[in-house]
Scaffold this motif. Structure first.
Motif, mmCIF file in Angstrom:
data_model
loop_
_atom_site.group_PDB
_atom_site.id
_atom_site.type_symbol
_atom_site.label_atom_id
_atom_site.label_comp_id
_atom_site.label_asym_id
_atom_site.label_seq_id
_atom_site.Cartn_x
_atom_site.Cartn_y
_atom_site.Cartn_z
ATOM 1 N N GLY A 157 50.372 -73.854 3.831
ATOM 2 C CA GLY A 157 49.990 -75.305 3.189
ATOM 3 C C GLY A 157 49.742 -75.249 1.755
ATOM 4 O O GLY A 157 49.602 -74.061 1.172
ATOM 5 N N PHE A 158 49.507 -76.290 1.219
ATOM 6 C CA PHE A 158 49.605 -76.499 -0.362
ATOM 7 C C PHE A 158 48.009 -76.776 -0.682
ATOM 8 O O PHE A 158 47.388 -77.622 0.047
ATOM 9 C CB PHE A 158 50.396 -77.636 -0.972
ATOM 10 C CG PHE A 158 50.087 -77.582 -2.501
ATOM 11 C CD1 PHE A 158 50.688 -76.556 -3.018
ATOM 12 C CD2 PHE A 158 49.377 -78.216 -3.279
ATOM 13 C CE1 PHE A 158 50.939 -76.609 -4.664
ATOM 14 C CE2 PHE A 158 49.525 -78.391 -4.423
ATOM 15 C CZ PHE A 158 50.053 -77.216 -5.372
ATOM 16 N N TYR A 159 47.313 -75.902 -1.394
ATOM 17 C CA TYR A 159 45.840 -75.820 -1.655
ATOM 18 C C TYR A 159 45.525 -76.184 -3.208
ATOM 19 O O TYR A 159 46.204 -75.488 -3.950
ATOM 20 C CB TYR A 159 45.287 -74.705 -0.955
ATOM 21 C CG TYR A 159 45.292 -74.604 0.337
ATOM 22 C CD1 TYR A 159 44.433 -75.122 1.263
ATOM 23 C CD2 TYR A 159 46.435 -74.010 1.146
ATOM 24 C CE1 TYR A 159 44.435 -74.880 2.760
ATOM 25 C CE2 TYR A 159 46.563 -73.722 2.624
ATOM 26 C CZ TYR A 159 45.483 -74.139 3.303
ATOM 27 O OH TYR A 159 45.665 -73.941 4.534
ATOM 28 N N THR A 160 44.276 -76.714 -3.221
ATOM 29 C CA THR A 160 43.526 -76.750 -4.539
ATOM 30 C C THR A 160 42.408 -75.923 -4.372
ATOM 31 O O THR A 160 42.044 -75.992 -3.327
ATOM 32 C CB THR A 160 43.831 -78.104 -5.139
ATOM 33 O OG1 THR A 160 42.946 -79.045 -4.486
ATOM 34 C CG2 THR A 160 45.372 -78.685 -5.399
ATOM 35 N N ILE A 161 41.497 -75.723 -5.529
ATOM 36 C CA ILE A 161 40.000 -75.177 -5.516
ATOM 37 C C ILE A 161 39.328 -76.325 -4.475
ATOM 38 O O ILE A 161 38.505 -75.899 -3.691
ATOM 39 C CB ILE A 161 39.499 -75.303 -6.720
ATOM 40 C CG1 ILE A 161 40.156 -73.806 -7.492
ATOM 41 C CG2 ILE A 161 38.140 -75.046 -6.656
ATOM 42 C CD1 ILE A 161 39.820 -73.612 -9.058
ATOM 43 N N LYS A 162 39.470 -77.550 -4.615
ATOM 44 C CA LYS A 162 38.733 -78.477 -3.927
ATOM 45 C C LYS A 162 38.803 -78.289 -2.468
ATOM 46 O O LYS A 162 37.949 -78.792 -1.541
ATOM 47 C CB LYS A 162 38.907 -79.935 -4.374
ATOM 48 C CG LYS A 162 40.067 -80.644 -3.921
ATOM 49 C CD LYS A 162 40.419 -81.961 -4.634
ATOM 50 C CE LYS A 162 41.654 -82.638 -4.154
ATOM 51 N NZ LYS A 162 41.648 -84.069 -4.811
ATOM 52 N N ASP A 163 40.079 -77.735 -2.091
ATOM 53 C CA ASP A 163 40.181 -77.606 -0.588
ATOM 54 C C ASP A 163 39.471 -76.698 -0.084
ATOM 55 O O ASP A 163 39.198 -76.478 1.100
ATOM 56 C CB ASP A 163 41.607 -77.592 -0.269
ATOM 57 C CG ASP A 163 42.571 -78.657 -0.670
ATOM 58 O OD1 ASP A 163 42.243 -79.829 -0.348
ATOM 59 O OD2 ASP A 163 43.619 -78.570 -1.249
ATOM 60 N N LEU A 164 39.148 -75.763 -0.959
ATOM 61 C CA LEU A 164 38.460 -74.261 -0.393
ATOM 62 C C LEU A 164 37.063 -74.352 -0.842
ATOM 63 O O LEU A 164 36.376 -73.487 -0.124
ATOM 64 C CB LEU A 164 39.196 -73.070 -1.359
ATOM 65 C CG LEU A 164 40.309 -72.233 -0.773
ATOM 66 C CD1 LEU A 164 41.694 -73.325 -0.775
ATOM 67 C CD2 LEU A 164 40.710 -71.088 -1.817
#
Length: 258
Positions: A245-252
């Motif tokens: 999947g495609f993630y950004t910091i806010k997802d982590l």
């Protein structure tokens, strides 16, 4: 972690090499752009001599994750190659276009890919504070963002500044505008972003909320690129645990970053 490093001999790549030694990680393959003068030569690292490659598809060792600090085209090609090998990626390359991001997202159907314009945890905290201020301050507090970077930085405004501007714009339902000149309309509540370049400034981002009777300034100053390198390693430890999947910091960090 065992790491494939793209942009290994650039300023950020060298910082990642140092950070890996500090944090007990290991770089097992190094990559640079095609045409780099040291391509295919043996480069001494803390883990012995490694052959400098110009294509991640030529990596023949196992790695837990790929880390990228390169160019927009180089970042996308690296993500695609790592995806074909089943290796997740953290990319901190800035200046990506919509087309670049679309190709990254396509590659992320095979592996987890995290893209961030700024890997510093301090900037993630800045984003949280800015999001909070944008949501609670009255709309008559004008918002201006000023970023300062070294003279060598190619993109302007910085990806971090644009990310912060989007946070404010989304909270307020307004537009992001870059720069200002005498022919522009009145601000109309929009968020304005200004870029300064000079010297060897690592990175400064200031967000100003300007009211009629007071103003609020929130600022992050990077004192060393090491902050981004260490941040990238910490993000890598998280992304290796994620499904494709495609993630950004806010997802982590859903409980910390808005």
């Amino acid at each position: 972690m065992d790491i494939v490093l793209n942009g290994a001999l650039g300023k950020m790549g060298r910082m990642v090499l140092d950070a890996c030694k500090l944090k007990g990680d290991r770089v097992v393959a190094i990559i640079e752009r095609k045409g780099h003068p040291q391509i295919f030569s043996m480069v001494e690292t803390q883990w012995g001599a490694l052959k400098l490659l110009d294509d991640a598809k030529d990596v023949q060792v196992h790695a837990d994750v790929g880390i990228d600090f390169s160019s927009p085209d180089g970042a996308v090609e690296f993500c695609e190659a790592m995806a074909s090998l089943g290796t997740p990626v953290v990319s901190g390359t800035t200046g990506l276009s919509k087309a670049h991001l679309e190709r990254m997202m396509l590659a992320s159907q095979k592996v987890a890919i995290l893209w961030t314009p700024n890997a510093s945890f301090g900037v993630s905290c800045l984003r949280e504070v800015v999001s909070l201020l944008a949501s609670i301050l009255p709309a008559d507090y004008d918002c201006e963002i000023v970023e300062v970077h070294h003279r060598h930085k190619k993109d302007a405004p910085s990806g971090t500044a644009m990310m912060l501007a989007e946070v404010v714009a989304n909270a307020r339902g307004v537009k992001v505008r870059t720069g200002r000149n005498a022919t522009m309309d009145q601000r109309g509540g929009d968020v304005f972003v200004h870029a300064l370049r000079g010297g060897e400034v690592v990175g400064e981002h200031t967000v100003l909320f300007l009211g009629e009777t007071d103003r609020i300034e929130v600022k992050h100053t990077a004192l060393s690129r090491q902050a981004f390198a260490i941040g990238a390693l910490e993000l890598a430890r998280k992304i290796v645990q994620k499904p494709a999947g495609f993630y950004t910091i806010k997802d982590l960090f859903p409980g910390i970053v808005r």
